[in-house]
Design an enzyme around this catalytic site. Structure first.
Site, PDB file in Angstrom:
ATOM      1  N   ASP A  29       1.213  -1.119  -0.085  1.00 11.81           N
ATOM      2  CA  ASP A  29      -0.176   0.164   0.086  1.00 11.81           C
ATOM      3  C   ASP A  29       0.920   1.086   0.078  1.00 11.81           C
ATOM      4  O   ASP A  29       1.703   1.540   0.353  1.00 11.81           O
ATOM      5  CB  ASP A  29      -0.726  -0.138   0.996  1.00 11.81           C
ATOM      6  CG  ASP A  29      -1.913   0.520   1.140  1.00 11.81           C
ATOM      7  OD1 ASP A  29      -3.206   0.243   0.804  1.00 11.81           O
ATOM      8  OD2 ASP A  29      -1.769   2.110   1.025  1.00 11.81           O
ATOM      9  N   GLN A  91     -14.153   2.441   1.583  1.00 10.41           N
ATOM     10  CA  GLN A  91     -13.415   2.157  -0.446  1.00 10.41           C
ATOM     11  C   GLN A  91     -12.741   3.184  -0.990  1.00 10.41           C
ATOM     12  O   GLN A  91     -14.238   4.169  -1.279  1.00 10.41           O
ATOM     13  CB  GLN A  91     -14.391   1.304  -0.664  1.00 10.41           C
ATOM     14  CG  GLN A  91     -14.086   0.306  -1.834  1.00 10.41           C
ATOM     15  CD  GLN A  91     -14.458  -0.363  -2.905  1.00 10.41           C
ATOM     16  OE1 GLN A  91     -16.650  -0.418  -2.323  1.00 10.41           O
ATOM     17  NE2 GLN A  91     -14.168  -0.950  -3.854  1.00 10.41           N
ATOM     18  N   VAL A  93     -11.278   3.218  -3.523  1.00  9.43           N
ATOM     19  CA  VAL A  93     -10.610   2.542  -5.246  1.00  9.43           C
ATOM     20  C   VAL A  93     -11.483   1.831  -4.972  1.00  9.43           C
ATOM     21  O   VAL A  93     -11.597   0.473  -4.358  1.00  9.43           O
ATOM     22  CB  VAL A  93      -9.074   1.805  -4.664  1.00  9.43           C
ATOM     23  CG1 VAL A  93      -9.163   1.345  -6.460  1.00  9.43           C
ATOM     24  CG2 VAL A  93      -8.526   2.848  -5.150  1.00  9.43           C
ATOM     25  N   HIS A  97     -10.528  -5.504  -3.805  1.00 13.15           N
ATOM     26  CA  HIS A  97      -8.786  -5.862  -3.084  1.00 13.15           C
ATOM     27  C   HIS A  97      -9.244  -5.942  -1.520  1.00 13.15           C
ATOM     28  O   HIS A  97     -10.224  -5.452  -0.422  1.00 13.15           O
ATOM     29  CB  HIS A  97      -8.056  -3.958  -2.984  1.00 13.15           C
ATOM     30  CG  HIS A  97      -8.382  -2.950  -2.813  1.00 13.15           C
ATOM     31  ND1 HIS A  97      -9.543  -2.777  -3.357  1.00 13.15           N
ATOM     32  CD2 HIS A  97      -8.569  -2.527  -1.107  1.00 13.15           C
ATOM     33  CE1 HIS A  97      -9.301  -1.247  -2.786  1.00 13.15           C
ATOM     34  NE2 HIS A  97      -9.098  -1.296  -1.923  1.00 13.15           N
ATOM     35  N   HIS A  99      -6.690  -6.006   1.902  1.00 13.67           N
ATOM     36  CA  HIS A  99      -6.021  -5.394   3.109  1.00 13.67           C
ATOM     37  C   HIS A  99      -5.373  -6.707   3.924  1.00 13.67           C
ATOM     38  O   HIS A  99      -6.550  -6.800   4.615  1.00 13.67           O
ATOM     39  CB  HIS A  99      -6.752  -4.312   3.942  1.00 13.67           C
ATOM     40  CG  HIS A  99      -6.671  -2.921   3.051  1.00 13.67           C
ATOM     41  ND1 HIS A  99      -5.846  -2.019   2.995  1.00 13.67           N
ATOM     42  CD2 HIS A  99      -7.982  -2.625   2.214  1.00 13.67           C
ATOM     43  CE1 HIS A  99      -6.699  -0.998   2.061  1.00 13.67           C
ATOM     44  NE2 HIS A  99      -8.026  -1.519   1.883  1.00 13.67           N
TER      45      HIS A  99
HETATM   46  P1  DGP Z   1      -9.835   1.585   0.453  1.00 14.76           P
HETATM   47  O1  DGP Z   1      -9.901   3.004   0.773  1.00 14.76           O
HETATM   48  O2  DGP Z   1     -10.068   0.472   0.955  1.00 14.76           O
HETATM   49  O3  DGP Z   1     -10.232   1.941  -0.777  1.00 14.76           O
HETATM   50  O4  DGP Z   1      -7.965   1.481   0.090  1.00 14.76           O
HETATM   51  C1  DGP Z   1      -6.890   1.742  -1.248  1.00 14.76           C
HETATM   52  C2  DGP Z   1      -5.821   2.235  -0.840  1.00 14.76           C
HETATM   53  O5  DGP Z   1      -5.081   1.791  -1.759  1.00 14.76           O
HETATM   54  C3  DGP Z   1      -5.676   2.620   0.640  1.00 14.76           C
HETATM   55  O6  DGP Z   1      -5.407   2.405   1.453  1.00 14.76           O
HETATM   56  C4  DGP Z   1      -4.489   3.554  -0.630  1.00 14.76           C
HETATM   57  C5  DGP Z   1      -3.809   2.490  -1.485  1.00 14.76           C
HETATM   58  N1  DGP Z   1      -3.446   3.024  -3.057  1.00 14.76           N
HETATM   59  C6  DGP Z   1      -4.599   4.308  -3.651  1.00 14.76           C
HETATM   60  N2  DGP Z   1      -3.395   4.715  -4.849  1.00 14.76           N
HETATM   61  C7  DGP Z   1      -2.605   3.726  -4.714  1.00 14.76           C
HETATM   62  C8  DGP Z   1      -1.491   3.368  -5.846  1.00 14.76           C
HETATM   63  O7  DGP Z   1      -1.390   4.140  -6.682  1.00 14.76           O
HETATM   64  N3  DGP Z   1       0.273   2.878  -5.448  1.00 14.76           N
HETATM   65  C9  DGP Z   1      -0.295   2.262  -4.352  1.00 14.76           C
HETATM   66  N4  DGP Z   1       1.242   1.375  -3.938  1.00 14.76           N
HETATM   67  N5  DGP Z   1      -1.386   1.521  -3.094  1.00 14.76           N
HETATM   68  C10 DGP Z   1      -2.708   3.085  -3.549  1.00 14.76           C
END
Ligand code: DGP
Length: 111
Positions: A29, A91, A93, A97, A99
């Site tokens: 993350d 959420q 994205v 997914h 975590h």
């Molecule tokens: P959620 O809030 O459950 O939708 O989690 C989305 C997660 O994705 C958040 O913890 C940050 C991560 N994230 C967002 N953009 C990127 C990215 O470009 N690269 C990576 N490695 N993680 C990302």
């Protein structure tokens, strides 16, 4: 749907990919909330757990999350799997997914 995770899966956007199968990609993350914070993402787009069906390979997703915890060395100390769904779930994205969080004790209930 072309989310940031689709671009990570296709290698258009770089990420620290630490595990991959035919079904999933797992990467660290960008904003870690624990010493171990890995996202496990199905290669086939699913918006979220609320829209998943029996056609989606959720078994591979969960088994991959457990394998990631093993690889990261937190299997014995314990860890948490989280799937956020929608606005109240936090959420951000719209690509399903899991975590994988570990390396420190987790509070309950979550805030
Ligand atoms: P959620 O809030 O459950 O939708 O989690 C989305 C997660 O994705 C958040 O913890 C940050 C991560 N994230 C967002 N953009 C990127 C990215 O470009 N690269 C990576 N490695 N993680 C990302």
């Amino acid at each position: 749907m072309d989310t940031i995770f689709a671009k990570i899966i296709s290698r258009e956007v770089p990420a620290d990919i630490m595990y991959e199968t035919d079904q999933v990609v797992a990467f660290r993350d960008i904003n870690p909330q624990a010493p171990v914070h890995v996202l496990v993402v199905p290669k086939k787009w699913v918006k979220g757990i609320e829209s998943a069906t029996s056609e989606d390979d959720l078994q591979s997703l969960l088994l991959a999350a457990a394998e990631v915890a093993r690889i990261e060395g937190v299997e014995r100390s314990g860890y948490r799997l989280v799937i956020n769904s929608g606005q109240h779930g936090g959420q951000t994205v719209d690509h399903l997914h899991v975590h994988v969080l570990g390396g420190r004790p987790m509070a309950w209930p979550p805030g």
